[in-house]
Scaffold this motif. Structure first.
Motif, PDB file in Angstrom:
ATOM      1  N   ASN A 144      12.695  -1.592   2.236  1.00 47.27           N
ATOM      2  CA  ASN A 144      11.679  -0.799   2.466  1.00 47.27           C
ATOM      3  C   ASN A 144      11.455  -0.479   3.590  1.00 47.27           C
ATOM      4  OD1 ASN A 144      11.208  -0.394  -0.542  1.00 47.27           O
ATOM      5  ND2 ASN A 144       9.479  -0.746  -0.639  1.00 47.27           N
ATOM      6  N   GLN A 176      10.684   4.784   1.560  1.00 44.49           N
ATOM      7  CA  GLN A 176      11.027   2.998  -0.042  1.00 44.49           C
ATOM      8  C   GLN A 176      12.256   3.970  -0.201  1.00 44.49           C
ATOM      9  OE1 GLN A 176       7.358   5.288  -1.636  1.00 44.49           O
ATOM     10  NE2 GLN A 176       7.073   2.837  -2.174  1.00 44.49           N
ATOM     11  N   THR A 208       3.952  -1.343   2.124  1.00 47.99           N
ATOM     12  CA  THR A 208       5.221  -1.577   0.996  1.00 47.99           C
ATOM     13  C   THR A 208       6.278  -1.682   1.823  1.00 47.99           C
ATOM     14  OG1 THR A 208       6.063   1.116   0.428  1.00 47.99           O
ATOM     15  CG2 THR A 208       4.580  -0.578  -1.015  1.00 47.99           C
TER      16      THR A 208
END
Length: 224
Positions: A99, A116, A149
């Protein structure tokens, strides 16, 4: 009076200092850089030739340098999982997903939207996602998964005329890539790493591989 102002009078005529309470965004930046300052870090850099990238763009391949950087970094992260990792107390954790975040400057700070699964996307999808995330970042509409993330970050100050700089690692990520502006066909890439996770040799091999992917970008035609 002689016409000469006293130091006290001069001081009262000067503009007073401006005190700006931290916004939520600025406070977040402060927390991040303070956490980063506690991480033992080192940097390595390489200079690459962007001539082949320019030729590929001129041949009609829809390609921006930003997307090329994401694509090359994502491909290299898949091959060097130690860089796509994080420090976790008594262990080093290699992330299963790639990511890639990129820095977007805003009026009161910066934000790092996350692409991502960047290693699984073709150039058109990477480009569309980068544009969408940049717009969402500027409008304050990023979802948590698009903020928290990231396993790796790219900071590009090239559009502002900076030719070379070192970026700070953004914990818990193990590395960040800093990119300046090209001087002719020469471009400097600087990788900063969390030394608890990555040592000099794997950092050098990773960065060299990113450079090789950018200098010989024919593989990008496959994902275009």
């Amino acid at each position: 009076m002689t016409g000469q102002e006293t130091p006290q009078a001069e001081q009262t005529e000067r503009a007073t200092e401006v005190r700006r309470p931290l916004s939520r965004m600025r406070a977040g930046v402060v927390r991040t850089v303070e956490a980063s300052a506690r991480v033992p870090q080192f940097s390595v850099d390489v200079e690459i030739d962007t001539g082949a990238l320019a030729a590929l763009r001129a041949s009609g391949t829809a390609l921006s340098y930003s997307d090329a950087l994401v694509a090359a970094s994502a491909r290299a992260l898949r091959e060097f999982p130690v860089v796509n990792a994080r420090f976790d107390g008594d262990a080093i954790v290699e992330n299963p997903d790639v990511n890639v975040a990129f820095v977007v400057g805003l009026d009161d700070g910066l934000i790092t939207p996350v692409i991502q699964g960047a290693d699984t996307k073709g150039l058109p999808e990477l480009a569309a996602e980068r544009v969408r995330l940049t717009e969402a970042a500027r409008n304050g509409k990023l979802r948590p998964a698009e903020l928290f993330t990231a396993t790796f970050t790219i900071s590009n100050l090239g559009p502002f005329g900076v030719t070379r700089f070192q970026a700070m690692v953004l914990p818990p990520q193990a590395a960040i890539l800093a990119v300046g502006s090209a001087r002719g066909s020469r471009l400097t890439l600087t990788l900063t790493c969390d030394h608890r996770v990555v040592d000099g040799v794997p950092a050098a091999r990773f960065l060299t591989h990113v450079g090789e992917l950018l200098e010989a970008p024919e593989w990008m035609k496959v994902i275009a």
